[in-house]
Scaffold this motif. Sequence first.
Motif, mmCIF file in Angstrom:
data_model
loop_
_atom_site.group_PDB
_atom_site.id
_atom_site.type_symbol
_atom_site.label_atom_id
_atom_site.label_comp_id
_atom_site.label_asym_id
_atom_site.label_seq_id
_atom_site.Cartn_x
_atom_site.Cartn_y
_atom_site.Cartn_z
ATOM 1 N N GLY A 1 0.710 -1.269 -0.067
ATOM 2 C CA GLY A 1 -0.161 0.028 -0.070
ATOM 3 C C GLY A 1 0.694 1.134 0.046
ATOM 4 N N MET A 2 1.949 1.254 0.783
ATOM 5 C CA MET A 2 2.946 2.459 0.874
ATOM 6 C C MET A 2 3.627 2.685 -0.528
ATOM 7 N N VAL A 3 4.093 1.628 -0.951
ATOM 8 C CA VAL A 3 4.682 1.691 -2.508
ATOM 9 C C VAL A 3 3.481 2.192 -3.413
ATOM 10 N N GLN A 4 2.271 1.830 -3.468
ATOM 11 C CA GLN A 4 1.303 2.427 -4.423
ATOM 12 C C GLN A 4 1.278 4.004 -4.189
ATOM 13 N N ARG A 5 1.270 4.280 -3.126
ATOM 14 C CA ARG A 5 1.090 5.854 -2.500
ATOM 15 C C ARG A 5 2.309 6.776 -2.776
ATOM 16 N N LEU A 6 3.405 6.125 -2.787
ATOM 17 C CA LEU A 6 4.847 6.865 -2.752
ATOM 18 C C LEU A 6 5.220 7.144 -4.465
ATOM 19 N N VAL A 7 4.826 6.225 -5.071
ATOM 20 C CA VAL A 7 5.267 6.497 -6.549
ATOM 21 C C VAL A 7 4.377 6.037 -7.496
ATOM 22 N N PRO A 8 4.352 6.519 -8.815
ATOM 23 C CA PRO A 8 3.288 6.674 -9.745
ATOM 24 C C PRO A 8 2.900 4.954 -10.139
ATOM 25 N N ALA A 9 1.623 4.887 -10.750
ATOM 26 C CA ALA A 9 1.098 3.504 -10.738
ATOM 27 C C ALA A 9 1.856 2.673 -11.610
ATOM 28 N N GLU A 10 2.534 3.217 -12.674
ATOM 29 C CA GLU A 10 3.294 2.588 -13.475
ATOM 30 C C GLU A 10 4.560 1.736 -12.802
ATOM 31 N N SER A 11 5.090 2.785 -11.898
ATOM 32 C CA SER A 11 6.485 2.348 -11.457
ATOM 33 C C SER A 11 6.024 1.350 -10.178
ATOM 34 N N ALA A 12 4.846 1.471 -9.719
ATOM 35 C CA ALA A 12 4.546 0.612 -8.481
ATOM 36 C C ALA A 12 4.205 -0.719 -9.139
ATOM 37 N N ALA A 13 3.607 -0.837 -10.363
ATOM 38 C CA ALA A 13 3.311 -2.109 -10.999
ATOM 39 C C ALA A 13 4.700 -2.783 -11.352
ATOM 40 N N GLU A 14 5.557 -1.788 -11.743
ATOM 41 C CA GLU A 14 7.054 -2.505 -12.248
ATOM 42 C C GLU A 14 7.694 -2.948 -10.829
ATOM 43 N N LEU A 15 7.578 -2.367 -10.096
ATOM 44 C CA LEU A 15 8.294 -2.801 -8.757
ATOM 45 C C LEU A 15 7.655 -4.089 -8.345
ATOM 46 N N ARG A 16 6.273 -4.281 -8.056
ATOM 47 C CA ARG A 16 5.722 -5.457 -7.648
ATOM 48 C C ARG A 16 5.857 -6.431 -8.490
ATOM 49 N N ASN A 17 6.139 -6.521 -9.747
ATOM 50 C CA ASN A 17 6.312 -7.647 -10.857
ATOM 51 C C ASN A 17 7.708 -7.926 -10.441
ATOM 52 N N TRP A 18 8.718 -6.847 -10.229
ATOM 53 C CA TRP A 18 10.005 -7.401 -9.885
ATOM 54 C C TRP A 18 10.178 -8.424 -8.775
ATOM 55 N N ALA A 19 9.385 -7.688 -7.552
ATOM 56 C CA ALA A 19 9.369 -8.414 -6.615
ATOM 57 C C ALA A 19 8.810 -9.969 -6.602
ATOM 58 N N LEU A 20 7.770 -10.036 -7.641
ATOM 59 C CA LEU A 20 7.016 -11.238 -7.756
ATOM 60 C C LEU A 20 8.181 -12.337 -8.471
ATOM 61 N N GLN A 21 9.011 -11.509 -9.460
ATOM 62 C CA GLN A 21 9.775 -12.402 -10.198
ATOM 63 C C GLN A 21 10.996 -12.812 -9.244
ATOM 64 N N CYS A 22 11.637 -11.845 -8.231
ATOM 65 C CA CYS A 22 12.533 -12.702 -7.272
ATOM 66 C C CYS A 22 11.742 -13.686 -6.493
ATOM 67 N N ALA A 23 10.697 -13.496 -6.031
ATOM 68 C CA ALA A 23 10.080 -14.497 -5.171
ATOM 69 C C ALA A 23 10.076 -15.928 -5.740
ATOM 70 N N LEU A 24 9.932 -15.791 -7.145
ATOM 71 C CA LEU A 24 9.965 -16.969 -7.905
ATOM 72 C C LEU A 24 10.992 -18.071 -7.758
ATOM 73 N N GLY A 25 12.096 -17.401 -7.472
ATOM 74 C CA GLY A 25 13.358 -18.262 -7.392
ATOM 75 C C GLY A 25 13.613 -18.831 -5.966
ATOM 76 N N PHE A 26 12.681 -18.581 -4.957
ATOM 77 C CA PHE A 26 12.881 -19.025 -3.705
ATOM 78 C C PHE A 26 12.694 -20.454 -3.498
ATOM 79 N N LYS A 27 13.619 -21.235 -2.884
ATOM 80 C CA LYS A 27 13.520 -22.668 -2.615
ATOM 81 C C LYS A 27 13.864 -22.794 -0.870
ATOM 82 N N PHE A 28 13.087 -23.615 -0.534
ATOM 83 C CA PHE A 28 13.703 -23.634 1.372
ATOM 84 C C PHE A 28 15.150 -24.291 1.169
ATOM 85 N N ASP A 29 15.923 -23.643 1.964
ATOM 86 C CA ASP A 29 17.279 -24.048 2.329
ATOM 87 C C ASP A 29 16.860 -24.997 3.454
ATOM 88 N N LYS A 30 17.249 -26.270 3.197
ATOM 89 C CA LYS A 30 17.542 -27.333 4.575
ATOM 90 C C LYS A 30 18.835 -27.145 5.067
#
Length: 616
Positions: A519-548
């Motif tokens: 929510g704070m990201v959405q308020r601080l930056v333009p909508a296009e920038s917020a969307a790119e940031l969210r997509n970038w964070a999502l792409q980062c999350a896709l590579g997560f694998k639990f480390d035993k």
Amino acid sequence: MHAVAGAPKLVAKIYLKPPDAAKVEKLRLMIRGQSPGLLGVAAWPVELLTDERGAVRGFLMGRISARQDAHRLYSPKSRRRTFPDADFRFVVRAATNLARAFGQIHAAGHVIGDVNHGNALIGKDGTAVLIDCDSIQVRERTRNRFYTCDVGTPLFTPPELQGKAFRGLKRTEASDRFGLSVLIFHLLFQGRHPFAGIYADGEMPLERAIAESRFAYGAHAESLGMLAPPGTLPLTAFGRPIARLFERAFAPPGGEEERPSAIEWIDELRDLEQRLTACPRRPRHFHPRGDSCCWCDVELRTGAKLFEDGQTANAESDAVTAQQLWQAIEGVQPPKPAELPDFAAEELRAINATSIWTRFAEALAQRAPPLLFGGILVASVLSLAATASVHLLFLGVMSAVAIAAVSFSKRTGNSRLRRAMRIEWQNAIAQWRNHSSAGLFSGARSQLEQARRSLGILAEQQREELERLERLLEPRQHEAYLDAFEIDKALFLAVLPAHIDQLAIRGIRTAGDIRRHRGMVQRLVPAESAAELRNWALQCALGFKFDKLDPTYLADAAKVENSYRQKRHQYLAELRRGPELLATRRDEVANARARAEGVLRRKHEDLRKRREEQKQ
């Protein structure tokens, strides 16, 4: 190695000193020659990294995680810490996968060159991956040009190359075959080096032993002045086919037979794994089928513990052990059914055969005094109301009844005594049945059955406990993983530096912060920038694998393992004591029956004497 922003499956290797032209050309050739086979077994270069002037400073390659150096598997001491679940089947499988990795490199026409236990990594699933691939010898087929491997490790270097300078040295697949065979020997023979033995004439440095082909475990070792160290396995411990491959691998160069290839090792090692069977005394000891347990023999001679009893319960081994123990438990004969002694059975039959008139008399005997008193009272009342003549007649009849009642009371007294004796005997029989029960034995058997069932589900319970632990720790790991991706190091199209500064002022600096403060990201930056940031964070999350291998998880998992190991040992110890326990309970039942029969016999004699006295 460095993480790559926005590409969690990749890492970057950056050279402190820019590589020369030949090195850059070699890297370009490797990148052009990448294939699924090579990428599956090696940290192979996939893309060059250049600076602002276009100069090559490093390269990208696949991220390698959750793996350990090969020497941590073949050394029993380090294996207990890093591969505590590993039995010999796992070791053989890892050796097979290591040979597959070498085979992929050789199939592409390349030579590893610097073979050593530090550039071969083993995963928890037994797969092998080769690292430091930019040092291998690469061949350009079109011009038949070689980019040599300029480094090497003497203990994995074949005799013909010992003492030679590695820079500019063109190597062949034969040198890799020697190094691969040394690695496999290390794995199968628990960290032993094939040329480390006892020399008849004093000290023998390993490099010299290799240069002179003094294979300490070979058939000709004695003629070369060498003996295998004490407490080690013979070369034929895993079958003659494996022994012949080692003989070929470590024979003097220039012989009639070539060193075994990776493909030959794969075939023989797969066959060895299929021939392994569990030791009946130590289920974690897997040895070639049909032979005695080689690991028990080494442990007996050296006192060393080569394989752990199991970290996460090995369900198959537990099942084998439990089945063997249960067979011994079932071999204990239970107590025979309790049979009433002959004298007691006859007495009981006699009691049950008492006539109905005798039982009626016994029942009437309990009521005789009240009936007699009532008869006299009725007679007295009627005599007063009757006429004189009738009175005299009735009085005579009642007197006769009174006399008969007195006589009958004596008989009913005897009946009461017989009834009391019968009840007393029936109680004695009930006590005998109670003390002659096989409940002690059947109760112990039920407890052993419960221990067997509990042991059978222990592995599943432990797996569920570890999965629960993983679910608890996964969110924490996930956040830490995302916090490693910093916004100011990523490349964006719509996110301007001013936007990044604005986010940083509010403490939003990583992909994890973006996920936590949407929510704070959405308020601080333009909508296009917020969307790119969210997509970038999502792409980062896709590579997560639990480390035993995370220290927190390892510590908590070790506690779980220790708890279930104690339970496993407890149940197995209970089953091991089972045959002796059941034999003891069976003897206790027999002794209790003997005592109960003695008590019953004395009671029978007492009743018999009392019946004799009654007759007199």
